[in-house]
Design a protein around this motif. Structure first.
Motif, short mmCIF file in Angstrom:
data_model
loop_
_atom_site.label_atom_id
_atom_site.label_comp_id
_atom_site.label_asym_id
_atom_site.label_seq_id
_atom_site.Cartn_x
_atom_site.Cartn_y
_atom_site.Cartn_z
N ARG A 46 38.50 49.27 38.41
CA ARG A 46 39.80 48.71 38.73
C ARG A 46 40.57 48.33 37.52
N SER A 47 39.74 48.03 36.36
CA SER A 47 40.51 47.45 35.05
C SER A 47 41.03 48.90 34.59
N LYS A 59 37.96 40.54 49.89
CA LYS A 59 38.97 40.85 50.81
C LYS A 59 38.74 42.31 51.32
N ALA A 81 43.69 41.16 33.86
CA ALA A 81 44.00 40.48 35.21
C ALA A 81 43.07 41.26 36.33
N SER A 82 42.89 42.49 36.24
CA SER A 82 42.08 43.35 37.23
C SER A 82 40.82 43.01 37.06
N LEU A 122 37.71 38.28 44.10
CA LEU A 122 38.65 38.18 45.05
C LEU A 122 39.13 39.47 45.94
N ASP A 123 39.09 40.70 45.25
CA ASP A 123 39.24 41.97 45.91
C ASP A 123 38.25 42.45 46.52
N ILE A 178 39.41 39.88 36.14
CA ILE A 178 39.48 38.69 36.55
C ILE A 178 39.40 38.29 38.24
N THR A 179 40.35 39.41 38.94
CA THR A 179 40.75 39.24 40.19
C THR A 179 39.83 40.17 41.01
N THR A 180 38.92 40.77 40.38
CA THR A 180 37.98 41.66 41.08
C THR A 180 37.15 40.97 42.28
#
Length: 128
Positions: free
Chosen positions: A113-114, A49, A38-39, A45-46, A41-43
């Motif tokens: 992040r992962s 941001k 999940a981390s 977007l992070d 996959i959402t990197t």
């Protein structure tokens, strides 16, 4: 009446306890892998941001240190309303990253992040 002894555990109870003990590490493993995935996959977007949130740091000109070690930061004399920001919104930030850095720009920090998300999720969801 005399107190009754608790019933003897059945073989099914022993099997159930063994299965639960065997499954516990799998719960932690599955939760950790899910958190890491999940981390990752959402990197992107992070990254977007973070670029939007930290973009005004380029306005700092210099840092002068006094004799006491305190830092005085000199910010550009321009008014905040006249500063042109590099990133305006989600889509323009995405386009800018894609044009300037390509796919690698969206993946910056993915490994770290992962690696942070996996143990966090393993502890959180593995004990749930």
């Amino acid at each position: 009446p005399p107190p009754q002894a608790p019933p003897a555990p059945s073989p099914a109870d022993a099997t159930s306890a063994a299965q639960t003990a065997y499954a516990l590490p799998l719960y932690f493993l599955a939760a950790g892998l899910s958190g890491g995935f999940a981390s990752a996959i959402t990197t992107p977007l992070d990254v977007i941001k973070t670029r939007l949130q930290t973009q005004d740091w380029h306005r700092i000109r210099s840092c002068e240190c006094s004799a006491t070690g305190e830092q005085a930061i000199n910010v550009a004399a321009t008014d905040a309303a006249t500063v042109t920001l590099k990133y305006q919104d989600f889509l323009s930030t995405s386009r800018t990253i894609w044009v300037e850095e390509g796919l690698h720009g969206f993946c910056r920090g993915m490994l770290l992040r992962s690696l942070q998300g996996a143990p966090s999720a393993a502890l959180c969801w593995g004990t749930y």
